[in-house]
Design an enzyme around this catalytic site. Sequence first.
Site, PDB file in Angstrom:
ATOM      1  CE  LYS A  19      -4.437   1.091   1.951  1.00 43.11           C
ATOM      2  NZ  LYS A  19      -5.510   1.137   3.114  1.00 43.11           N
ATOM      3  CD  GLU A  44     -20.243  -1.701   7.031  1.00 42.83           C
ATOM      4  OE1 GLU A  44     -19.438  -0.996   7.235  1.00 42.83           O
ATOM      5  OE2 GLU A  44     -19.771  -2.650   6.679  1.00 42.83           O
ATOM      6  NE  ARG A  46     -22.198  -2.826   2.694  1.00 42.28           N
ATOM      7  CZ  ARG A  46     -21.346  -3.036   2.375  1.00 42.28           C
ATOM      8  NH1 ARG A  46     -20.387  -2.452   1.933  1.00 42.28           N
ATOM      9  NH2 ARG A  46     -21.411  -4.061   1.724  1.00 42.28           N
TER      10      ARG A  46
END
Length: 618
Positions: A277, A362, A390
Amino acid sequence: MKVLPSIQSPRDLRLIKKEHLPTLCEELRRTIIETASKNGGHLGSSLGAVEIITALHYVFNTPEDKIVFDTGHQAYAHKLLTGRQKAFGTIRTKNGLSGFPKRCESEYDTFGVGHASTAISAALGMAIARDQKKEKSKVIAVVGDGCLTGGMAYEALQNAGLLRSDLLVILNDNQMFISKRVGALGKALTKLLTTKYVQLAEEKATNFLKRFDELGNNAAKLAKRARSILFPGTLFEEMGFRYFGPVNGNDINEMIEVLENLKDVKGPVMLHVVTKKGKGYKPAEEKPTKFHGIGIFDVDTGDTIGKSNSVTFTQAFSDALLKLAEKDKSITAITAAMPEGTGLDAFRDKFPARYFDVGIAEEHAATFAAGLAAGGSKPVVALYSTFAQRCYDQIVHDICLQNLPVVFALDRAGLVGEDGPTHHGVFDLSFLRDIPNLILAAPADENEMQHMLKTAFDANAPFVLRYPRGAGFGVKMDDAPQNLEIGKGVWLKKGKDINILAIGNRVHPALKAAQALAEKGVDCGVANMRFARPLDTGLIDEALTLSPRLVTTEDNMLAGGFGSAVAEYLTDKQADFKLLRLGIGDEFVEHGKVSQLYDQLGMSAGQMTDHILKWKTK
């Protein structure tokens, strides 16, 4: 000579000699870094995925072959290689390119994304549609390792394994703990196992062994398990995928070679690649969390530019939570892979035993919190408003139906700016307001934020606290959080001509509008309503005694929002009233600076003033 300017589409890319591709990847990185430094954006993930994206467009025949990105925050190189190079400088600016793949923006953006764990489901749907039409195109889903913490990804994986349609899933893994597997042995074995000859031999051997009843089947299973000892893909193999990897996702030549070998493999395939990353930009490599989503910054130092010194709503939440948790050891905190974004990193560091990061899950976060509450804890679930969508079923069924005291801290409620329609948190007042037992509140500023959080914990009921992204209004902070009266607003100024009923971050702009109206001879009052549920009907009744003209303002959709609640009450009461509702109409709001969007939608102080003046004369 630069390579990137010559590429206007992937067709141009495929004409480039392989020895020039590493140079192209460096040019892509420089362009992404320079643009993100001016516009902000998702930098770290996009830098890490440069070689993956370049190799995919080099090997596959896009756009006939379809690439589906998960979340889409790693797709900047994809935009640069698919005809949007000249417009790339406009990314995340009003009327410019979106920061995420978007179907209406390009034929190469096969699926609009912004939330995680959706790519495998969408790609599988495209693969089945292709099969039904008897077409021969390829479908590739590019997912991050974080996306696999979401349950939806596994629902799609098991379905893909069952349906057996041709589908390539690329797992972009940038977690350091797995990087040691990218060595000579892993590279050699993956190279060997992806060749067509070995694939064919493996299939023939397995079919041969299965001919010998139970003994042969057992031998085939044993061979498969022996293979998985050397490879970390046992789970994917058991779900019906052929697993290959890990391979070095930042080596363009290796990626091309492996993709060429896997291009015509039948059935569902998982290719595990490891990337770094922030690859190629030292500040992003050293601080990947900071540069996941970054504002404007100095390229040379990596320091952010123009950051406000005002206390943000997120910081006010974080500070208040620490104060309250210091005194109440039953308080626990939950996040869905967003500790820094939600301000829970400070709680995590101070109270690690009471902090839980459940990953991008979630739904689980909500029901996990319900279980904690049922067991006597005081959980707060900190999510972005857009991601709370969600877990709607869990809020209704597992929390509110049982009247469990779970606190939801919904950050980024309202317009969020440059991330655009996938991230605007403009629906929560509407989709939460109709749920029985739920208290729904919105602080006007950073100081009221801390008082509302204490009120939420002491309410002993399901409680949603929604607040905006970014800096507060520079108000003086009280020393300690105090309880507010639930369901009660406060008058800031009473007006004889018009009264504005404001909620959340529209309270302070409403005060400015009232001041501007006073200069034009209009006596306008303002009330900070604080709660969308329960609604302060007593204050509304009092406002009607002052003037029949009422204005509501909210950073939310008008349909079903706070203004709708006021209209419903007044209509049911059969009151004599005139009502102007200010908020977001029936549209998905595009990206741009928040100040630009408020002006565009008539929600800034200046636009409020103009709208009210025009309405008053009707």
